[in-house]
Design an enzyme around this catalytic site. Structure first.
Site, PDB file in Angstrom:
ATOM      1  CB  CYS A   1      -1.105  -0.394   0.803  1.00  0.00           C
ATOM      2  SG  CYS A   1      -2.711   1.143   1.506  1.00  0.00           S
TER       3      CYS A   1
ATOM      4  CG  HIS B   1      -4.165  -3.315   3.499  1.00  0.00           C
ATOM      5  ND1 HIS B   1      -3.196  -2.800   3.986  1.00  0.00           N
ATOM      6  CD2 HIS B   1      -4.828  -2.079   2.314  1.00  0.00           C
ATOM      7  CE1 HIS B   1      -3.028  -1.974   3.096  1.00  0.00           C
ATOM      8  NE2 HIS B   1      -3.605  -1.515   3.323  1.00  0.00           N
TER       9      HIS B   1
END
Length: 466
Positions: free
Chosen positions: A329, A410
């Site tokens: 991310c 994630h």
């Protein structure tokens, strides 16, 4: 409703336990937290964003997470501002001063109440979690998550205290004594959490608390470290600053100032092949077998800090030596060539060069990407979820070049194929991540049942309902 004498006393974990216990006993529970301040978040199937703790509690109820379970989510970022997420979608950034003023709070309060009403029409009981300390007098007028929510919901309240940090008598007594009379009457029990040692030695202390507070102690829950429940607060990461271990794959996670979604690394922490630790030491950055740049709520600010503190140079030296780097991310964005923020989404920094390791250019946008995803990793079906503000010049689930691997996903390490690729060695005969988590909820429920009077909780609920 579970409220706390302070932050990090165990409200989230005990709420998770009650969710599973009520489910085991034949009820249809659901979790609720009116307002959560956390950098650990989760993408619901509909593409909304909620706190990771409420997603965990939903899983303990065997429910799909929904934005009604956490209608207001606050995500602190740099420059003393907080992103406000309402019903799963960001409203924008506000300063703490502006947020806690009364102006506009009633709209948020009404949105939280509507979410609660929708949940309560479908599930019973609702396990409500408070936020921080229940006795912050200066915030009482603007409080969404504690006693005002209890009043609106008509909830019986249980006070949770952490005995491990000390001062349990004062914190229990003070938390109750500082309530307004109506709210004080709502507090029907106390749970003492994180006890270490022989429980028999606290019998007198238990009676003293009951005499002081005129509220029954429903249980004293021993501290545990053999049950794996995702943590909500990054304060726990301070206890995970280990060093390298010979014979293990040493995984160093860069401890960013605004680190988010660190629960991504729980599967690596549990894998016997790995030794995972958090660090900001250049020596660890250069020498670990794998370096992970995690997610962050303030990519630009954390990238600038890496340069100011000399850590960017350590990362580049590591890259030049050919050692493995993984970015997730915000960490993925940092590994690229450039990051632009023309709209000031993160703050006043308009543009920064990235670390220059991956062929990636990122532009911050007002609209946030929040979605669950399925992808193939080395021919194996895998899944995870995305929560990110920026849009990058690369749309595949992951990008690998040489020794560097980056992804927006994630839950990436939940997938056995990913761990096998990174850690090597003999494949681990481990249950799927979801099955493992469900087994941990069962263990947590059993632990809490042993030490908390669940039948008395049912009695309190029935009396409160009547």
């Amino acid at each position: 409703m579970l409220v706390g004498t302070g932050s990090d006393v165990g409200k989230s974990v005990l709420s998770t336990a009650l969710c599973r216990i009520f489910l085991e006993d034949g009820y249809s529970p659901a979790p609720f937290k009116a307002q959560n301040m956390a950098l650990n978040s989760y993408a619901t199937p509909e593409g909304g964003e909620i706190g990771r703790a409420q997603a965990t509690q939903a899983e303990a109820c065997r429910l799909e997470p929904h934005t009604d379970m956490n209608p207001v989510l606050l995500k602190p970022n740099s420059e003393h501002t907080t992103q406000v997420v309402l019903n799963g979608k960001p409203l924008g950034n506000r300063s703490a001063y502006d947020y806690f003023r009364s102006e506009g709070r009633e709209a948020l309060r009404e949105a939280a109440l509507q979410a609660f009403r929708r949940l309560s029409e479908r599930y019973n009981p609702i396990v409500i979690e408070g936020a921080g300390s229940v006795s912050e007098l200066n915030l009482r007028a603007s409080d969404l998550a504690n006693m005002p929510m209890a009043r609106a919901a008509g909830a019986a309240v249980i006070l949770v205290a952490d005995i491990d940090r000390g001062g349990v008598f004062a914190s229990c007594y003070g938390s109750i004594a500082l309530q307004q009379p109506e709210d004080r009457r709502r507090i029907r029990g106390i749970i003492i959490n994180k006890f270490r040692g022989d429980l028999r030695l606290f019998e007198e202390g238990r009676r003293m608390i009951e005499n002081l507070c005129h509220v029954p102690v429903l249980g004293v829950v021993p501290f545990f470290n053999d049950i794996a429940i995702d943590e909500e607060d990054s304060v726990e990461l301070a206890t995970k600053r280990h060093t390298a271990i010979k014979g293990k794959v040493n995984v160093a996670v860069l401890l960013l100032h605004h680190i988010s979604n660190f629960t991504d690394f729980s599967p690596l922490e549990r894998d016997p092949r790995a030794n995972l630790f958090y660090t900001r030491e250049p020596k660890d950055i250069e020498e670990a077998d794998i370096l992970v740049l995690p997610g962050t709520k303030a990519t630009m600010d954390d990238l600038l800090s890496l340069r100011r503190e000399g850590l960017a140079e350590a990362i580049l030296r590591r890259h030049e030596s050919g050692k493995r780097i993984v970015g997730v991310c915000g960490g993925f964005q940092m590994l690229g060539q450039e990051i632009h923020d023309p709209l000031g989404v993160e703050g006043s920094i308009a543009s920064l060069p990235g670390l220059g390791i991956l062929p990636l250019v990122t532009t911050m946008e007002q609209e946030k990407t929040t979605r669950q995803v399925e992808f193939s990793f080395r021919g194996t079906a895998s899944k995870g979820y995305e929560i990110h503000q920026g849009r990058s010049s690369f749309n595949d689930p992951f990008l690998e070049q040489g020794n560097c691997l980056g992804t927006y996903i994630h839950g990436f390490f939940d997938n056995p194929a990913v761990r096998q690729y990174l850690l090597g060695g003999k494949p681990q005969d481990a249950p799927p991540a979801e099955d493992f988590r469900q087994s941990q909820y069962d263990k947590l429920a059993e632990h809490v049942r042993q030490h908390v009077d669940i039948q008395l909780i049912y009695k309190i609920l029935r009396e409160n309902h009547d």
